[in-house]
Design an enzyme around this catalytic site. Structure first.
Site, PDB file in Angstrom:
ATOM      1  N   ASP A  26       0.871  -1.186   0.000  1.00  0.00           N
ATOM      2  CA  ASP A  26       0.000   0.000   0.000  1.00  0.00           C
ATOM      3  C   ASP A  26       0.904   1.232   0.000  1.00  0.00           C
ATOM      4  OD1 ASP A  26      -1.971   1.866   0.315  1.00  0.00           O
ATOM      5  OD2 ASP A  26      -2.513   1.299   2.359  1.00  0.00           O
TER       6      ASP A  26
ATOM      7  N   HIS B  79      -7.700  12.324   7.577  1.00  0.00           N
ATOM      8  CA  HIS B  79      -7.695  10.863   7.745  1.00  0.00           C
ATOM      9  C   HIS B  79      -6.647  10.454   8.770  1.00  0.00           C
ATOM     10  CE1 HIS B  79      -4.048  10.475   5.250  1.00  0.00           C
ATOM     11  NE2 HIS B  79      -4.626  11.236   4.334  1.00  0.00           N
TER      12      HIS B  79
ATOM     13  N   HIS C 222      -6.488  -2.891   4.750  1.00  0.00           N
ATOM     14  CA  HIS C 222      -6.732  -2.430   6.126  1.00  0.00           C
ATOM     15  C   HIS C 222      -6.837  -3.711   6.934  1.00  0.00           C
ATOM     16  CE1 HIS C 222      -8.552   1.422   4.214  1.00  0.00           C
ATOM     17  NE2 HIS C 222      -7.241   1.448   4.260  1.00  0.00           N
TER      18      HIS C 222
ATOM     19  N   TYR D 201      -4.329  18.171   1.986  1.00  0.00           N
ATOM     20  CA  TYR D 201      -5.251  18.309   0.855  1.00  0.00           C
ATOM     21  C   TYR D 201      -5.950  19.667   0.935  1.00  0.00           C
ATOM     22  CZ  TYR D 201      -4.479  13.364   1.686  1.00  0.00           C
ATOM     23  OH  TYR D 201      -3.884  12.158   1.947  1.00  0.00           O
TER      24      TYR D 201
ATOM     25  N   ARG E  10      -0.001  13.125  -0.675  1.00  0.00           N
ATOM     26  CA  ARG E  10       0.090  12.065   0.343  1.00  0.00           C
ATOM     27  C   ARG E  10       1.348  11.274   0.043  1.00  0.00           C
ATOM     28  NH1 ARG E  10      -4.598  10.207   0.001  1.00  0.00           N
ATOM     29  NH2 ARG E  10      -4.489   8.314  -1.252  1.00  0.00           N
TER      30      ARG E  10
HETATM   31  N1  GLY Z   1      -5.045   2.689  -0.152  1.00  0.00           N
HETATM   32  C1  GLY Z   1      -5.838   2.746   0.992  1.00  0.00           C
HETATM   33  C2  GLY Z   1      -5.154   3.377   2.105  1.00  0.00           C
HETATM   34  O1  GLY Z   1      -4.133   3.998   1.916  1.00  0.00           O
HETATM   35  O2  GLY Z   1      -5.528   3.241   3.240  1.00  0.00           O
HETATM   36 MN    MN Z   2      -2.976   2.979   3.472  1.00  0.00          MN
HETATM   37 MN    MN Z   3      -2.869   3.721   0.233  1.00  0.00          MN
END
Ligand code: GLY
Ligand code: MN
Ligand code: MN
Length: 441
Positions: free
Chosen positions: A269, A348, A359, A386, A409
Site C-alpha cells: 500500500d 484521515h 486495512h 489536501y 500524500r
Molecule cells: N489505499 C488505501 C489506504 O491507503 O488506506
Molecule cells: Mn494505506
Molecule cells: Mn494507500
C-alpha cells in the site's frame, strides 16, 4: 509457494488460542454478481487464506480443538467434471483432506444439515457476524435449533465471539513467510510507482497510469492490485478515494498515485505524489516538503512500545504547524489542534495494519488505549495534506490561492522490528530530487 506445514502450524496456533471448549466457523464470502450474469473475480476470505491457503469459493472451515475426531473440517465444492470444464479444476473432498489437511471434508451443500452437530456443546462459537447475511441467518437458525435440543444433550454455544479475539491477533503478528510475501509485494509496487512517475507526462491520462501500474503488478507475477488503484491528477489528488481515473494530466499538475500489488494474497500500500512535468512549483514543493518531513519523522517513531496514536499525534502537530506557516490556518498550533480545524486539510488517520487485507485485521486498542507496537506488526505511515479547489468544501475560508487544489500524500509500509523498524518500501523514491529524477525517466 504452498507449504502445507505452514498452514498446519497456523491452525495449530489458532486452536491453542481457542482452547478445548471453543469451535470456530470461517466461511468464504459469497461470489458477487457484477452485472447481468457476469461475476466479480473471486478472491478468497483472508481468514481462510491464512488458515489453509485454499482459494476456492463456497468454502467453510470448522475448527474444533477439543474434538477427538474431526478437529478440522472443510466444506468444499465436490469434484464435478462437467462444471470443471467451465470453471476450472476443483480440489474436491479428496483434495481438501489430502492437500489441505482436513480431517474430514463434506460437500458445501451439506453445511446446513451438518453445522448443528459440529458446533453443538461447545461453550464458545468464534464466528464473524455481520459480513454475510445468509451465513449469519444459518448460524442463528442452528443455535435456535440447538436450544430446542438441549434436553437431549446438544446445547448451543453460550457465546458468539468475534474472530478478532483469537484469529486476528495471530494475523496481526507477521511470520517470516508472510514477510517474504509482503517484501515481494512491496518490491513490485515500488517498481510500478517508478514506472508511473516516468510515464505520467502532461497529456497522458490518469487511466493510462492506472493501466501501467496494474500491468506491472501482473507482469511481475502479482495477482493484481490489492485495492482499486487511485490516480488523481491536479485537484483530483484532493479526493481521498478517487478511483475514476478518467482525466487528462495537465502541465503543472501534481499526480497522486495510491496503489499496492497483491502477491501471494498479501498487499502492499504505497502512495507517491509527483509533478507531471518533472518539476515541483514553489507552492507544490512547500506542501510536499512539509508532508515529506512529517512522514519521515513519523517513521522515525516506529519501534516496539510506540503506539499508532503517538505517530498520528506527531503528524497532526507537525502538519498543523506547517499549515499555519503556509497561511492555511492562523493562531497557535495548540488552538488549531484543540478546535480541530486542521482537519480541513488532514482528515484521515496516519496508519493502519497491513497484511492479507489492505486495512488488515487486529485490534487497535487495549482496554480503551492505543496498543503498543510489537515486532512483526506491519503498518502504513501515510500523512497527507489536501487543499480543496475553489468551489470545494473550503469556499468560505480565505487561504492562499496558490495552494488551492494541491493534494499530497506520501505512504510507506513499515515493519516493526526488535530494535526499531524496517521500511519495506524504501526503494520507492520520495525525496524531491529523487522524485524529479524518476519523472525524467
Ligand atoms: N489505499 C488505501 C489506504 O491507503 O488506506
Ligand atoms: Mn494505506
Ligand atoms: Mn494507500
Amino acid at each position: 509457494m504452498f507449504d502445507p506445514a505452514v498452514f498446519a502450524a497456523r491452525r495449530e496456533a489458532f486452536m491453542q488460542r481457542l482452547g478445548p471448549n471453543a469451535v470456530a466457523v470461517v466461511r468464504s464470502l459469497p461470489e458477487r454478481l457484477r452485472n447481468g450474469d457476469a461475476f466479480h473475480p473471486f478472491r478468497q476470505h483472508s481468514d481462510i487464506v491464512y488458515l489453509t491457503g485454499f482459494a476456492e469459493p463456497d468454502t467453510t472451515l470448522i475448527l474444533r480443538p477439543g474434538a477427538e475426531t474431526e478437529k478440522f473440517v472443510m466444506f468444499v465444492r465436490p469434484r464435478d467434471p462437467e462444471m470443471e470444464v467451465w470453471d476450472g479444476k476443483r480440489a474436491g473432498l479428496e483434495g481438501a483432506k489430502e492437500i489441505y489437511g482436513a480431517d474430514a471434508a463434506y460437500p458445501a451443500a451439506e453445511l446446513n444439515t451438518r453445522l448443528g452437530d459440529l458446533i453443538a456443546s461447545h461453550d464458545e462459537l468464534h464466528y464473524g457476524l455481520g459480513f454475510d447475511e445468509r451465513m449469519d441467518l444459518l448460524i442463528a437458525a442452528t443455535i435456535s435449533r440447538l436450544r430446542k435440543l438441549e434436553r437431549k444433550g446438544q446445547r448451543p454455544p453460550r457465546a458468539v465471539i468475534d474472530p478478532r479475539i483469537a484469529l486476528h491477533e495471530l494475523r496481526l503478528h507477521k511470520r517470516p513467510e508472510e514477510l517474504a510475501a509482503l517484501r515481494k509485494a512491496t518490491a513490485i509496487t515500488c517498481d510500478a510507482h517508478v514506472a508511473a512517475m516516468a510515464a505520467g507526462k502532461p497529456g497522458t491520462f490518469e487511466h493510462e497510469l492506472e493501466a501501467l501500474v496494474d500491468y506491472t503488478f501482473r507482469k511481475r507475477g502479482g495477482a493484481g492490485p490489492g485495492y482499486a488503484t487511485i490516480v488523481g491528477a491536479g485537484e483530483n489528488a484532493t479526493i481521498l478515494h478517487y478511483i475514476e481515473n478518467r482525466c487528462a494530466i495537465a502541465d503543472g499538475d501534481l499526480v497522486l498515485v495510491d496503489a499496492g500489488c497483491e502477491y501471494d494474497h498479501y498487499t502492499a500500500d504505497i502512495t507517491r505524489t509527483f509533478p507531471a512535468n518533472g518539476k515541483f512549483t514553489g507552492p507544490q514543493r512547500d506542501v510536499y516538503e512539509l508532508v515529506l518531513a512529517t512522514q519521515k519523522s513519523a517513521i522515525d517513531l516506529v519501534k516496539p512500545g510506540a503506539t499508532l496514536d503517538d505517530i498520528h499525534d506527531h503528524c497532526v502537530r507537525t502538519l498543523t504547524d506547517g499549515m499555519i506557516r503556509l497561511g492555511l490556518l492562523t493562531g497557535s498550533v495548540d488552538e488549531r489542534i484543540e478546535d480541530k480545524t486542521y482537519r480541513r486539510f488532514y482528515m484521515h488517520g496516519t496508519s493502519h495494519w497491513l497484511g492479507l487485507d489492505v486495512h488488515d485485521v487486529g485490534a487497535y486498542t487495549r482496554e480503551g488505549k492505543a496498543r503498543p507496537l510489537a515486532p512483526g506488526m506491519v503498518i502504513t505511515v501515510e500523512p497527507g495534506l489536501y487543499v480543496a479547489p475553489l468551489g470545494g468544501h473550503l469556499d468560505d475560508h480565505e487561504m492562499p490561492a496558490a495552494l488551492r487544489g494541491i493534494g499530497v500524500r506520501i505512504e510507506d509500509d513499515v515493519l516493526v522490528t526488535e530494535v526499531g523498524h524496517d521500511v519495506l518500501t524504501a526503494a520507492c523514491p520520495k525525496e524531491v530530487a529523487a522524485v524529479e529524477a524518476a519523472c525524467r525517466g
